[in-house]
Design a protein around this motif. Structure first.
Motif, PDB file in Angstrom:
ATOM      1  N   PHE A 193       0.832  -1.205   0.000  1.00 19.86           N
ATOM      2  CA  PHE A 193       0.000   0.000   0.000  1.00 19.86           C
ATOM      3  C   PHE A 193       0.870   1.259   0.000  1.00 19.86           C
ATOM      4  O   PHE A 193       1.932   1.306   0.637  1.00 19.86           O
ATOM      5  CB  PHE A 193      -0.892   0.045   1.238  1.00 19.86           C
ATOM      6  N   THR A 194       0.380   2.280  -0.705  1.00 21.84           N
ATOM      7  CA  THR A 194       1.066   3.566  -0.724  1.00 21.84           C
ATOM      8  C   THR A 194       0.081   4.687  -0.413  1.00 21.84           C
ATOM      9  O   THR A 194      -1.124   4.560  -0.678  1.00 21.84           O
ATOM     10  CB  THR A 194       1.711   3.838  -2.092  1.00 21.84           C
ATOM     11  N   ALA A 195       0.616   5.781   0.129  1.00 20.59           N
ATOM     12  CA  ALA A 195      -0.174   6.992   0.319  1.00 20.59           C
ATOM     13  C   ALA A 195       0.188   8.039  -0.729  1.00 20.59           C
ATOM     14  O   ALA A 195      -0.272   9.180  -0.657  1.00 20.59           O
ATOM     15  CB  ALA A 195       0.030   7.548   1.720  1.00 20.59           C
ATOM     16  N   ASP A 196       1.022   7.644  -1.725  1.00 24.10           N
ATOM     17  CA  ASP A 196       1.339   8.567  -2.820  1.00 24.10           C
ATOM     18  C   ASP A 196       0.072   8.924  -3.584  1.00 24.10           C
ATOM     19  O   ASP A 196      -0.049  10.020  -4.131  1.00 24.10           O
ATOM     20  CB  ASP A 196       2.332   7.932  -3.800  1.00 24.10           C
ATOM     21  N   ILE A 197      -0.846   7.972  -3.656  1.00 23.31           N
ATOM     22  CA  ILE A 197      -2.128   8.155  -4.341  1.00 23.31           C
ATOM     23  C   ILE A 197      -3.214   8.306  -3.270  1.00 23.31           C
ATOM     24  O   ILE A 197      -3.282   7.520  -2.333  1.00 23.31           O
ATOM     25  CB  ILE A 197      -2.464   6.920  -5.221  1.00 23.31           C
ATOM     26  N   SER A 222       9.510   5.277  -3.418  1.00 23.08           N
ATOM     27  CA  SER A 222      10.950   5.139  -3.188  1.00 23.08           C
ATOM     28  C   SER A 222      11.231   4.208  -2.006  1.00 23.08           C
ATOM     29  O   SER A 222      12.181   3.415  -2.042  1.00 23.08           O
ATOM     30  CB  SER A 222      11.594   6.510  -2.948  1.00 23.08           C
ATOM     31  N   GLU A 223      10.410   4.269  -0.965  1.00 28.29           N
ATOM     32  CA  GLU A 223      10.592   3.371   0.181  1.00 28.29           C
ATOM     33  C   GLU A 223      10.336   1.915  -0.221  1.00 28.29           C
ATOM     34  O   GLU A 223      11.034   1.006   0.240  1.00 28.29           O
ATOM     35  CB  GLU A 223       9.651   3.770   1.319  1.00 28.29           C
ATOM     36  N   ILE A 224       9.341   1.714  -1.069  1.00 25.84           N
ATOM     37  CA  ILE A 224       9.029   0.356  -1.516  1.00 25.84           C
ATOM     38  C   ILE A 224      10.136  -0.152  -2.438  1.00 25.84           C
ATOM     39  O   ILE A 224      10.541  -1.322  -2.361  1.00 25.84           O
ATOM     40  CB  ILE A 224       7.647   0.327  -2.189  1.00 25.84           C
ATOM     41  N   PRO A 236       8.215  -3.752 -15.558  1.00 21.78           N
ATOM     42  CA  PRO A 236       8.422  -2.309 -15.668  1.00 21.78           C
ATOM     43  C   PRO A 236       8.863  -1.630 -14.364  1.00 21.78           C
ATOM     44  O   PRO A 236       8.595  -0.444 -14.167  1.00 21.78           O
ATOM     45  CB  PRO A 236       7.039  -1.836 -16.084  1.00 21.78           C
ATOM     46  N   GLY A 237       9.506  -2.328 -13.464  1.00 24.49           N
ATOM     47  CA  GLY A 237       9.932  -1.745 -12.201  1.00 24.49           C
ATOM     48  C   GLY A 237       8.843  -1.755 -11.157  1.00 24.49           C
ATOM     49  O   GLY A 237       7.980  -2.635 -11.136  1.00 24.49           O
ATOM     50  N   VAL A 238       8.877  -0.760 -10.268  1.00 19.18           N
ATOM     51  CA  VAL A 238       7.869  -0.633  -9.214  1.00 19.18           C
ATOM     52  C   VAL A 238       6.769   0.299  -9.718  1.00 19.18           C
ATOM     53  O   VAL A 238       6.983   1.493  -9.902  1.00 19.18           O
ATOM     54  CB  VAL A 238       8.490  -0.088  -7.908  1.00 19.18           C
ATOM     55  N   VAL A 239       5.592  -0.279  -9.948  1.00 17.71           N
ATOM     56  CA  VAL A 239       4.466   0.456 -10.536  1.00 17.71           C
ATOM     57  C   VAL A 239       3.182   0.025  -9.832  1.00 17.71           C
ATOM     58  O   VAL A 239       3.180  -0.909  -9.027  1.00 17.71           O
ATOM     59  CB  VAL A 239       4.352   0.175 -12.052  1.00 17.71           C
ATOM     60  N   GLY A 240       2.089   0.678 -10.153  1.00 13.04           N
ATOM     61  CA  GLY A 240       0.797   0.258  -9.620  1.00 13.04           C
ATOM     62  C   GLY A 240       0.484  -1.168 -10.025  1.00 13.04           C
ATOM     63  O   GLY A 240       0.909  -1.627 -11.093  1.00 13.04           O
ATOM     64  N   THR A 241      -0.253  -1.880  -9.182  1.00 17.28           N
ATOM     65  CA  THR A 241      -0.539  -3.293  -9.477  1.00 17.28           C
ATOM     66  C   THR A 241      -1.139  -3.481 -10.865  1.00 17.28           C
ATOM     67  O   THR A 241      -0.814  -4.448 -11.569  1.00 17.28           O
ATOM     68  CB  THR A 241      -1.507  -3.888  -8.438  1.00 17.28           C
ATOM     69  N   TYR A 261       1.556  -0.378  -4.865  1.00 19.52           N
ATOM     70  CA  TYR A 261       2.689  -0.540  -5.778  1.00 19.52           C
ATOM     71  C   TYR A 261       3.124  -2.007  -5.788  1.00 19.52           C
ATOM     72  O   TYR A 261       2.989  -2.708  -4.784  1.00 19.52           O
ATOM     73  CB  TYR A 261       3.862   0.325  -5.345  1.00 19.52           C
ATOM     74  N   ALA A 262       3.675  -2.422  -6.909  1.00 13.99           N
ATOM     75  CA  ALA A 262       4.103  -3.803  -7.046  1.00 13.99           C
ATOM     76  C   ALA A 262       5.380  -3.889  -7.877  1.00 13.99           C
ATOM     77  O   ALA A 262       5.634  -3.014  -8.721  1.00 13.99           O
ATOM     78  CB  ALA A 262       3.013  -4.640  -7.695  1.00 13.99           C
ATOM     79  N   GLY A 263       6.157  -4.924  -7.645  1.00 13.96           N
ATOM     80  CA  GLY A 263       7.355  -5.164  -8.435  1.00 13.96           C
ATOM     81  C   GLY A 263       7.871  -6.564  -8.222  1.00 13.96           C
ATOM     82  O   GLY A 263       7.482  -7.261  -7.275  1.00 13.96           O
ATOM     83  N   VAL A 264       8.760  -6.988  -9.110  1.00 15.48           N
ATOM     84  CA  VAL A 264       9.415  -8.296  -9.023  1.00 15.48           C
ATOM     85  C   VAL A 264      10.896  -8.104  -9.263  1.00 15.48           C
ATOM     86  O   VAL A 264      11.291  -7.396 -10.203  1.00 15.48           O
ATOM     87  CB  VAL A 264       8.829  -9.293 -10.051  1.00 15.48           C
ATOM     88  N   GLY A 265      11.718  -8.705  -8.411  1.00 15.84           N
ATOM     89  CA  GLY A 265      13.163  -8.597  -8.543  1.00 15.84           C
ATOM     90  C   GLY A 265      13.825  -9.954  -8.630  1.00 15.84           C
ATOM     91  O   GLY A 265      13.268 -10.975  -8.212  1.00 15.84           O
ATOM     92  N   TYR A 266      15.047  -9.944  -9.177  1.00 10.54           N
ATOM     93  CA  TYR A 266      15.829 -11.169  -9.409  1.00 10.54           C
ATOM     94  C   TYR A 266      17.142 -11.074  -8.645  1.00 10.54           C
ATOM     95  O   TYR A 266      17.817 -10.044  -8.666  1.00 10.54           O
ATOM     96  CB  TYR A 266      16.112 -11.314 -10.900  1.00 10.54           C
TER      97      TYR A 266
END
Length: 268
Positions: A193-197, A222-224, A236-241, A261-266
């Motif tokens: 969850f973010t409070a950016d939006i 940025s924190e996420i 596409p990086g860290v973006v909205g779900t 926000y959502a993302g996947v890393g390797y």
């Protein structure tokens, strides 16, 4: 005891709402109590797009698991797995390989009890009652060691769970410990969850959740992104779900498309 009631542990206080059961309610599930539904309605009043947000988060989970499966991942750890509903991780992963293995982890007794009921005849899936703040307890658990080969890559799923880690718990440090426990070639999927939006709505949601057993702590993009330190972010990086590799571009127009926000890393 009937199958309809086996999911209800005897020592659960039905008057204390939990995030797992509120999420179940938002998704249209049946494993929740009156107190969860009352607080769920307050959640919706604070964030009118709440049901859309919940569905988009669940849809991200599916796409993330499919992406990891396509990359060759055949064993998963799902932290904060919640109450089972349609499209569980083992069901999704087994679309790619019927032998995929999954360890589910949650600290909510109803989620644990219902998952154990669901998985009791499944030799390739297990449920742990453990805390997301205890990576060593998760990776060192006998059920994890029995089911997974921790010398081989793992898909670590932390979907909709790290916003329950308070600032004093130092979630970035918790994630460092998870990263160190993961073998090279592993992946990490996070939504948060973010409070950016809609910051005012999220302030109200945070107030609502303080009435539950599970307060939430929304974080900035940025924190996420910092939670992925040591991982290579997939496009596409860290973006909205709704924007993370959508199956349908119209997802971007859904209410609450970027409330989480959502993302996947390797991990190399």
């Amino acid at each position: 005891m009937t199958e309809q009631t086996e999911w209800l542990p005897r020592d659960v206080d039905e008057e204390i709402p939990s995030a797992a059961r509120i999420y179940d309610y938002l998704l249209g599930g049946a494993h929740n109590f009156a107190a969860d539904r009352r607080l769920g309605e307050k959640f919706i009043a604070a964030l009118p797009s709440a049901r859309h947000v919940a569905r988009l988060n669940r849809a991200f989970l599916r796409r993330a698991v499919l992406t990891l499966s396509e990359a060759g991942i055949r064993q998963f750890i799902d932290i904060g797995s919640g109450i089972p509903t349609v499209g569980n991780v083992h069901e999704i992963a087994r679309e790619a390989d019927p032998d995929s293995k999954v360890v589910y982890v949650d600290n909510e007794p109803v989620a644990v009890a219902h998952s154990e009921l669901l998985l009791r005849d499944d030799p390739n899936a297990a449920m742990l009652q453990a805390d997301l703040l205890d990576p060593e307890g998760v990776f060192g658990h006998p059920r994890t060691a029995k089911l997974l080969d921790l010398s081989r890559p793992v898909g670590l799923l932390m979907v909709g769970v790290l916003h329950f880690a308070a600032p004093e718990h130092n979630p970035a440090e918790v994630m460092r410990r998870y990263r160190e426990a993961l073998p090279a070639g592993s992946y990490l999927a996070v939504s948060h969850f973010t409070a950016d939006i809609r910051p005012q709505d999220m302030r109200e949601v945070s107030e609502v959740m303080r009435q539950s057993a599970d307060p939430i702590y929304p974080r900035s993009r940025s924190e996420i992104a910092e939670l992925f330190e040591g991982f290579e972010l997939l496009d596409p990086g860290v973006v909205g779900t709704a924007l993370w590799r959508p199956e349908d571009e119209s997802y971007a127009d859904e209410p609450g498309a970027s409330q989480i926000y959502a993302g996947v890393g390797y991990k190399k």
